[in-house]
Design a protein around this motif. Structure first.
Motif, mmCIF file in Angstrom:
data_model
loop_
_atom_site.group_PDB
_atom_site.id
_atom_site.type_symbol
_atom_site.label_atom_id
_atom_site.label_comp_id
_atom_site.label_asym_id
_atom_site.label_seq_id
_atom_site.Cartn_x
_atom_site.Cartn_y
_atom_site.Cartn_z
ATOM 1 N N GLY A 1 0.764 -1.236 0.000
ATOM 2 C CA GLY A 1 0.000 0.000 0.000
ATOM 3 C C GLY A 1 0.797 1.290 0.000
ATOM 4 N N LEU A 2 2.058 1.255 -0.408
ATOM 5 C CA LEU A 2 2.846 2.488 -0.465
ATOM 6 C C LEU A 2 2.322 3.378 -1.588
ATOM 7 N N LEU A 3 2.057 4.620 -1.299
ATOM 8 C CA LEU A 3 1.543 5.558 -2.290
ATOM 9 C C LEU A 3 2.647 6.016 -3.229
ATOM 10 N N ALA A 4 2.318 6.125 -4.500
ATOM 11 C CA ALA A 4 3.291 6.646 -5.465
ATOM 12 C C ALA A 4 3.684 8.077 -5.095
ATOM 13 N N GLU A 5 2.736 8.824 -4.539
ATOM 14 C CA GLU A 5 3.004 10.204 -4.135
ATOM 15 C C GLU A 5 4.074 10.292 -3.042
ATOM 16 N N SER A 6 4.177 9.242 -2.232
ATOM 17 C CA SER A 6 5.135 9.288 -1.125
ATOM 18 C C SER A 6 6.581 9.276 -1.609
ATOM 19 N N VAL A 7 6.805 8.832 -2.858
ATOM 20 C CA VAL A 7 8.160 8.881 -3.420
ATOM 21 C C VAL A 7 8.257 9.933 -4.522
ATOM 22 N N GLY A 8 7.200 10.746 -4.655
ATOM 23 C CA GLY A 8 7.296 11.898 -5.547
ATOM 24 C C GLY A 8 6.517 11.827 -6.844
ATOM 25 N N VAL A 9 5.940 10.681 -7.189
ATOM 26 C CA VAL A 9 5.219 10.547 -8.459
ATOM 27 C C VAL A 9 3.745 10.897 -8.247
ATOM 28 N N ARG A 10 3.284 11.902 -8.944
ATOM 29 C CA ARG A 10 1.913 12.388 -8.776
ATOM 30 C C ARG A 10 1.176 12.370 -10.107
ATOM 31 N N LYS A 11 -0.121 12.217 -10.016
ATOM 32 C CA LYS A 11 -0.957 12.115 -11.212
ATOM 33 C C LYS A 11 -1.383 13.503 -11.676
ATOM 34 N N ALA A 12 -1.113 13.784 -12.944
ATOM 35 C CA ALA A 12 -1.526 15.079 -13.507
ATOM 36 C C ALA A 12 -3.035 15.073 -13.712
ATOM 37 N N GLN A 13 -3.605 16.241 -13.674
ATOM 38 C CA GLN A 13 -5.049 16.340 -13.866
ATOM 39 C C GLN A 13 -5.428 15.933 -15.283
ATOM 40 N N GLY A 14 -6.414 15.059 -15.369
ATOM 41 C CA GLY A 14 -6.883 14.611 -16.682
ATOM 42 C C GLY A 14 -5.910 13.638 -17.315
ATOM 43 N N GLY A 15 -6.282 12.388 -17.451
ATOM 44 C CA GLY A 15 -5.414 11.384 -18.060
ATOM 45 C C GLY A 15 -4.514 10.709 -17.040
ATOM 46 N N ASP A 16 -3.548 9.955 -17.569
ATOM 47 C CA ASP A 16 -2.665 9.171 -16.709
ATOM 48 C C ASP A 16 -1.243 9.739 -16.703
ATOM 49 N N ASP A 17 -1.095 10.980 -17.151
ATOM 50 C CA ASP A 17 0.220 11.611 -17.147
ATOM 51 C C ASP A 17 0.680 11.849 -15.710
ATOM 52 N N VAL A 18 1.989 12.033 -15.547
ATOM 53 C CA VAL A 18 2.552 12.229 -14.213
ATOM 54 C C VAL A 18 3.408 13.487 -14.181
ATOM 55 N N PHE A 19 3.589 13.970 -12.961
ATOM 56 C CA PHE A 19 4.626 14.962 -12.713
ATOM 57 C C PHE A 19 5.274 14.599 -11.388
ATOM 58 N N VAL A 20 6.478 15.083 -11.170
ATOM 59 C CA VAL A 20 7.251 14.705 -9.984
ATOM 60 C C VAL A 20 7.367 15.884 -9.039
ATOM 61 N N LYS A 21 6.977 15.637 -7.801
ATOM 62 C CA LYS A 21 7.168 16.620 -6.734
ATOM 63 C C LYS A 21 7.529 15.847 -5.475
ATOM 64 N N PHE A 22 8.797 15.930 -5.090
ATOM 65 C CA PHE A 22 9.263 15.159 -3.937
ATOM 66 C C PHE A 22 8.684 15.722 -2.634
ATOM 67 N N PRO A 23 8.423 14.847 -1.661
ATOM 68 C CA PRO A 23 7.911 15.319 -0.368
ATOM 69 C C PRO A 23 8.934 16.222 0.326
ATOM 70 N N LYS A 24 8.433 17.156 1.123
ATOM 71 C CA LYS A 24 9.320 18.119 1.793
ATOM 72 C C LYS A 24 10.308 17.432 2.727
ATOM 73 N N SER A 25 9.890 16.286 3.300
ATOM 74 C CA SER A 25 10.772 15.580 4.238
ATOM 75 C C SER A 25 11.841 14.747 3.538
ATOM 76 N N GLY A 26 11.843 14.746 2.190
ATOM 77 C CA GLY A 26 12.914 14.097 1.457
ATOM 78 C C GLY A 26 12.745 12.601 1.292
ATOM 79 N N LEU A 27 13.831 11.954 0.879
ATOM 80 C CA LEU A 27 13.827 10.516 0.585
ATOM 81 C C LEU A 27 14.836 9.767 1.446
#
Length: 379
Positions: free
Chosen positions: A211-237
């Motif tokens: 159940g690890l979220l893709a967002e927790s490692v920085g991969v986020r879903k762009a609005q509309g469609g299945d495209d992605v953009f990357v935004k790393f969490p503030k607390s880092g990796l």
């Protein structure tokens, strides 16, 4: 009582009379104990003992097939479950070799007919007993060194999660060979005792990599469609699963373009999430979730004998050097005659056995091992 049960019971009684491996659990008077009896279904439960001496006296008198102790503490351990007044439970884990899917297992497994007890090496086809035509069988395994090494690898992974991710002190984790084909872990840390079943389930999910979220490692879903953009969490990796995944993907907090390309190569957000799920499950520790989440479980008691093998659930301080086929083989060596059901190869106490004849005279610990597995009968 059958002759097989008499032989096993005699060896178990001698062990409990002479035993030196059973030690009192913490707060013994607040634990519920239970045991199974030879030739009988069910379990004698809701027992309480004030001292280890009182418990051992019962074991010598009753000679149970298996002995259990609750991971929970109760104000009134002998009362029915709803009246016991739960005070907390130790955190426990179970790694069972049969759940690891090791490729060697079919090579040393046997089918024991549920109807007549006839034993034979299982084949890939639909089972049918060659003696009575029965269609149901119990599949038993004679674990090999590769099985134990596989369980040890999983055990070390679990210990790493507990010490590195959860901050449990290594000296507060007691590791035990289960007595058959796996390892048990008891965490001696009072801060975990109040956790309810849901909190323990969350803990199991984390350790198993579920159940690890893709967002927790920085991969986020762009609005509309299945495209992605990357935004790393503030607390880092740098910690926990984020660090594990980052190390696996060979990225860091400056790898925005690289991670974006990886996600696109996997087919976008959904494809990356599926790959992430697969990755974390492979990197997680494979533990039995029901054992950890059940806060009322009676768990096999350390130092007692496992009736599936005749081996002891024994503490192992050094996993690397621990050899269950020697260190947990604690029954006596008086000679016992057995009638073999099938050809069997195994190793106990440093001696290798390759039994192909119909009958054999073996040390009690070896005879009991085969009888417990259903691969021999007392002659």
């Amino acid at each position: 009582m059958s002759r097989n049960a008499e032989v096993i019971r005699s060896a178990f009684r001698e062990y409990y009379f002479k035993q030196k491996s059973i030690h009192a659990p913490a707060a013994i008077d607040q634990r519920e104990f239970g045991y199974s009896q030879f030739g009988m279904h069910g379990m004698v439960r809701h027992l309480s003992f004030k001292s280890i001496g009182e418990l051992i006296a019962t074991l010598v008198k009753e000679v149970p097939s298996d002995v259990y102790c609750s991971n929970a503490l109760y104000r009134f351990p002998t009362l029915p479950m709803q009246e016991k007044q739960w005070l907390g439970a130790d955190l426990i884990f179970d790694i069972d070799g049969k759940d690891l899917g090791l490729p060697c297992v079919p090579l040393h497994s046997y089918a024991v007919c549920a109807a007549c007890g006839h034993a034979s090496p299982p084949d890939d086809g639909e089972y049918s007993c060659s003696a009575c035509g029965g269609k149901k069988a119990d599949h038993v395994s004679i674990p090999c060194s590769k099985c134990i090494d596989g369980s040890k690898k999983e055990a070390k992974r679990l210990i790493d999660f507990m010490t590195e991710d959860l901050g449990v002190e290594r000296q507060n984790i007691d590791a035990y060979f289960s007595g058959n084909n796996g390892f048990h872990f008891h965490v001696r840390d009072d801060s975990y005792r109040p956790l309810d079943s849901q909190a323990r389930s969350d803990l199991v999910g984390y350790i198993a990599g579920v159940g690890l979220l893709a967002e927790s490692v920085g991969v986020r879903k762009a609005q509309g469609g299945d495209d992605v953009f990357v935004k790393f969490p503030k607390s880092g990796l740098a910690l926990g699963w984020r660090k594990k995944v980052a190390d696996k993907l060979k990225i860091d907090s400056a790898s925005i373009i690289k991670l974006g390309n990886i996600a696109k190569e996997k087919g976008g957000y959904a494809g990356f999430k599926a790959e992430l799920d697969k990755m974390t499950r492979e990197m997680g520790a494979r533990i039995d979730p029901q054992v950890t989440t059940d806060v009322h479980r009676v768990f096999r008691m350390p130092g007692t004998i496992n009736s599936k093998s005749g081996l002891a659930k024994i503490k192992c301080d050094e996993l690397d050097s621990f050899d269950p086929f020697t260190d947990a083989c604690l029954l006596g060596s008086a000679k016992v005659k057995v009638k073999m059901k099938t050809q069997v190869k195994f190793k106990l106490k440093g001696e290798s056995y390759n039994l192909s004849k119909e009958s054999a005279e073996l040390p009690a610990y070896a005879a009991v091992y085969l009888i417990c597995k259903g691969l021999a009968d007392s002659a």
